[in-house]
Enzyme design. Structure first.
Site, PDB file in Angstrom:
ATOM      1  N   GLY A  46       0.645  -1.216   0.065  1.00 58.66           N
ATOM      2  CA  GLY A  46       0.040   0.028   0.010  1.00 58.66           C
ATOM      3  C   GLY A  46       0.832   1.322  -0.042  1.00 58.66           C
ATOM      4  O   GLY A  46       2.054   1.225  -0.310  1.00 58.66           O
ATOM      5  N   LEU A  47       0.373   2.378   0.309  1.00 59.94           N
ATOM      6  CA  LEU A  47       1.131   3.536   0.490  1.00 59.94           C
ATOM      7  C   LEU A  47       2.367   3.548   1.247  1.00 59.94           C
ATOM      8  O   LEU A  47       3.442   4.053   0.622  1.00 59.94           O
ATOM      9  CB  LEU A  47       0.201   4.691   1.086  1.00 59.94           C
ATOM     10  CG  LEU A  47      -0.791   5.417   0.186  1.00 59.94           C
ATOM     11  CD1 LEU A  47      -1.664   6.389   0.608  1.00 59.94           C
ATOM     12  CD2 LEU A  47      -0.259   5.721  -1.280  1.00 59.94           C
ATOM     13  N   SER A 288     -16.850   9.559   2.327  1.00 55.63           N
ATOM     14  CA  SER A 288     -15.563  10.368   2.979  1.00 55.63           C
ATOM     15  C   SER A 288     -16.273  11.454   3.831  1.00 55.63           C
ATOM     16  O   SER A 288     -17.369  12.200   3.845  1.00 55.63           O
ATOM     17  CB  SER A 288     -15.231  11.092   1.505  1.00 55.63           C
ATOM     18  OG  SER A 288     -14.264  12.147   2.075  1.00 55.63           O
ATOM     19  N   ARG A 335     -13.598  12.406  14.345  1.00 51.18           N
ATOM     20  CA  ARG A 335     -14.453  11.199  14.090  1.00 51.18           C
ATOM     21  C   ARG A 335     -15.096  10.605  15.497  1.00 51.18           C
ATOM     22  O   ARG A 335     -16.178  10.199  15.422  1.00 51.18           O
ATOM     23  CB  ARG A 335     -13.711  10.382  13.386  1.00 51.18           C
ATOM     24  CG  ARG A 335     -13.318  10.873  12.063  1.00 51.18           C
ATOM     25  CD  ARG A 335     -12.638   9.993  11.118  1.00 51.18           C
ATOM     26  NE  ARG A 335     -12.313  10.282   9.819  1.00 51.18           N
ATOM     27  CZ  ARG A 335     -11.292   9.802   8.958  1.00 51.18           C
ATOM     28  NH1 ARG A 335     -10.813   8.942   9.275  1.00 51.18           N
ATOM     29  NH2 ARG A 335     -11.379  10.392   7.827  1.00 51.18           N
ATOM     30  N   HIS A 406     -13.451   1.833  11.229  1.00 50.92           N
ATOM     31  CA  HIS A 406     -12.774   2.422  10.012  1.00 50.92           C
ATOM     32  C   HIS A 406     -11.201   2.136  10.296  1.00 50.92           C
ATOM     33  O   HIS A 406     -10.741   1.383   9.247  1.00 50.92           O
ATOM     34  CB  HIS A 406     -12.928   3.844   9.853  1.00 50.92           C
ATOM     35  CG  HIS A 406     -12.207   4.479   8.575  1.00 50.92           C
ATOM     36  ND1 HIS A 406     -12.442   3.847   7.334  1.00 50.92           N
ATOM     37  CD2 HIS A 406     -11.655   5.418   8.852  1.00 50.92           C
ATOM     38  CE1 HIS A 406     -11.570   4.696   6.670  1.00 50.92           C
ATOM     39  NE2 HIS A 406     -11.048   5.558   7.235  1.00 50.92           N
ATOM     40  N   ARG A 440      -7.521   9.176  15.199  1.00 47.05           N
ATOM     41  CA  ARG A 440      -6.880   9.646  14.133  1.00 47.05           C
ATOM     42  C   ARG A 440      -7.842  10.890  13.643  1.00 47.05           C
ATOM     43  O   ARG A 440      -9.008  10.896  13.378  1.00 47.05           O
ATOM     44  CB  ARG A 440      -6.566   8.640  13.059  1.00 47.05           C
ATOM     45  CG  ARG A 440      -6.022   9.306  11.865  1.00 47.05           C
ATOM     46  CD  ARG A 440      -5.327   8.273  10.844  1.00 47.05           C
ATOM     47  NE  ARG A 440      -6.648   7.407  10.259  1.00 47.05           N
ATOM     48  CZ  ARG A 440      -7.444   8.065   9.206  1.00 47.05           C
ATOM     49  NH1 ARG A 440      -7.169   9.165   8.808  1.00 47.05           N
ATOM     50  NH2 ARG A 440      -8.383   7.172   8.692  1.00 47.05           N
TER      51      ARG A 440
END
Length: 643
Positions: A46-47, A288, A335, A406, A440
């Site tokens: 991944g990233l 999103s 969040r 998430h 986060r």
């Protein structure tokens, strides 16, 4: 609080804003002619994995990169939609490196290591330049400058985005850099290979055991250092926004070999997800957080209006609850706070939709203010995805959303250099615990993954590898590799030989329900204690009655799943133990016994201002807790408020 004798964060000396420069100026280096003698394994593409592999390959190391996907481009990083943070201050609205650092510490409810977070904020600006150079098509303003939008927990616009496909576009950029190194021969790519164990020799990580998912064959691979870039473990909850293949196996296998697990109970619940629609579902879909820039969250003021058509509910009968409770931030609170607020209004009986477990995200005001064309330009692909899934047009009727699992802020404990407690084993991106504390901020996951891979690990790994230049090639024909491979083979044989009557999926679903009900948005001492017992019983039942079809020496996705669920069943218990021992509420960890009179998280800084790092003690044995004190030199710790 005394520091654990086994934990050394290796924080550089000096003022906070000079630590990273000091480190870079004093770290041991590996000369270019010696790098080609050094082998590095990257697990994950991944990233974090792709950027690390590309960067280390560019530096001249011999890199092997493993992914269980058929292509690195299928890594779960593509699912990130909204954007990536960086302190560029293009909007001239008061942003700075310090403000990004402070927002991240505060957003994590003062449970992150100061030095790591400040370094993340420092390198954030370079990430954007790197990605622009790679051709990432960030949105631009009319004058040509890169555009920004806001995300939760901040009062500035620092989020760079590529419509609603930011993760995908960033991964393509990293994949291009990785492909260049593959072509140059510095990186060897192993698609459809899954890491199933870490190999240690004389206390150092010296390689991995992987399974070829096409042929079923086990393989040994050695290296002077191994980097795990394998993402988070949100799928322990079964229903989450993660792809179905996301798992904890690589990190958990490393944990069992000696790598401490940091803050496993810190789970992020994302407030903007499409609600559960039935028992048939195997995953949830994220909408999103960027939608909360222009969408307004509300529910009816009266419970009897919850089943009405939203357009039939007049303005005066709507409760824009986030704007009411948090006027300074409104719909853009962090969040964890937005998720709990949504749960509270639903618990009051004011939730909407057939299940009553949803709130409205309404764009009527934005469409009226900007026009449909502008809203479509900003969020068009997200609106199309929502309509395809739900059959409802969000331009005409409000979206229905509800919180869902998430991201996981916990992960393998790492020091300032991103090394775990197992020498030679590193963890980057979501696989480590380091930068987000107990919650986060949106758009910071992509930032951390690329920061670790492009700008941190290429420096810090040299500190360890500078001592490896005389080691020479590491043989896989040793007793340690033999024992590790046999251990994996025996575990697979055990799974295949149970011959029970229940599917792997059924066990995963039952585990997920226990975790969501008792270690999800709300946690209690009683519930967590029950969960530990229930998970232990479920794990025993799994090893007694699971059914895995097929053979081990062939393509067998059910066997893959069984190995992963077996690890989830062990991780789930550790998460509950971690949540049970932490008698406070902070960020995404909300112990219902510890809250303020107005329902906010109530921290206990005197007793719990530390990272909880757990050491494996063996099958069915209680893990040992180690504590890394969090000492803030610059940040003033206070009760978090977004009002």
């Amino acid at each position: 609080m005394a520091k654990s004798a086994k934990l050394d964060a290796k924080t550089p000396p000096g003022p906070l804003d000079q630590k990273w420069d000091y480190y870079k100026g004093h770290v041991a280096l590996v000369s270019p002619n010696n790098k080609r003698r050094i082998d590095v394994i990257i697990v994950g593409s991944g990233l974090a994995g792709a950027s690390a592999a590309a960067s280390l390959g560019e530096l001249g190391y011999n890199v092997k990169c493993f992914t269980y996907h058929d292509s690195p481009r299928r890594a779960h990083s593509i699912a990130a939609q909204g954007g990536i943070n960086a302190a560029k201050n293009y909007r001239n609205d008061g942003d700075s490196v310090f403000r990004l650092f402070y927002d991240t510490i505060k957003g994590g409810d003062y449970r992150a290591r100061e030095s790591n977070v400040h370094r993340l904020a420092e390198v954030s600006t370079a990430i954007i330049d790197q990605c622009v150079a790679q051709g990432v098509p960030f949105a631009r303003e009319y004058g040509g400058l890169l555009d920004n939008r806001s995300f939760g927990g901040t009062q500035v616009s620092r989020t760079f985005y590529a419509r609603g496909q930011t993760g995908q576009q960033l991964l393509i950029g990293a994949y291009q850099a990785l492909s260049r190194q593959i072509a140059a021969g510095t990186v060897k790519m192993y698609n459809r290979h899954e890491m199933l164990d870490v190999v240690t020799v004389d206390g150092q990580c010296r390689g991995v055991i992987v399974r070829n998912l096409v042929t079923g064959q086990l393989e040994r691979h050695s290296a002077h250092a191994v980097v795990l870039c394998t993402g988070g473990y949100g799928n322990v909850f079964y229903l989450s926004t993660n792809a179905m293949m996301c798992n904890v196996t690589a990190a958990w296998r490393a944990h069992r070999r000696g790598a401490f697990f940091g803050n496993p109970c810190y789970t992020q619940i994302h407030p903007t997800c499409i609600p559960v629609s039935g028992d048939y579902q195997s995953k949830l879909t994220l909408m999103s957080e960027s939608l909360r820039n222009d969408g307004r969250c509300w529910v009816p003021k009266k419970a009897e209006d919850a089943k009405k058509n939203p357009r039939d509910i007049p303005e005066e009968d709507r409760d824009y609850y986030l704007e009411r409770r948090y006027p300074a931030f409104g719909n853009l609170v962090p969040r964890d706070i937005a998720s709990r607020a949504a749960k509270q209004v639903c618990d009051e009986g004011r939730g909407v939709g057939a299940s009553g477990l949803a709130v409205y995200l309404d764009f009527a005001d934005a469409i009226k203010r900007f026009g449909k064309a502008t809203v479509e330009a900003r969020y068009g692909n997200l609106f199309e995805m929502y309509e395809k899934i739900t059959g409802e047009n969000p331009y005409e009727t409000p979206m229905r959303i509800y919180p869902a699992v998430h991201y996981t802020m916990g992960g393998l404990w790492v020091d300032y250099e991103l090394m775990t407690t197992l020498p030679g084993l590193y963890a980057a991106g979501e696989a480590n615990f380091s930068d987000h504390g107990a919650n986060r901020l949106g758009a910071s996951a992509l930032m951390q993954g690329l920061a670790d891979g492009y700008f941190v690990l290429p420096y810090t790994i040299g500190s360890y590898l500078s001592n490896e230049i005389r080691t020479g090639a590491i043989s896989t024909n040793t007793p340690e590799f033999e024992a590790a491979e046999n251990s994996v083979r025996e575990r697979i044989s055990h799974l295949m030989g149970v011959g029970g009557s229940q599917s792997v999926e059924s066990f995963h679903r039952r585990l997920g329900k226990i975790m969501w009900d008792k270690c999800g948005m709300g946690r209690t001492k009683e519930g967590l204690t029950e969960a530990i017992g229930e998970i232990r019983a479920l794990r025993a039942e799994f090893w007694r009655d699971v059914f895995v079809p097929g053979r081990p020496d062939e393509y067998n996705p059910e066997l893959e799943k069984a190995c992963r669920v077996a690890d989830f069943l062990e991780l789930g218990e550790l998460m509950c133990r971690d949540a049970l021992h932490r008698n406070e509420s902070c960020g995404g960890h909300f112990r219902e016994e510890y809250q303020t009179p107005d329902g906010e998280a109530k921290r206990d800084d005197d007793d719990f201002m530390y990272v909880a790092a757990w050491e494996w003690q063996g099958e069915n044995a209680e893990p040992e807790l180690h504590k890394e004190s969090l000492e803030y030199e610059v940040v003033k710790v206070s009760q978090r408020s977004y009002k």
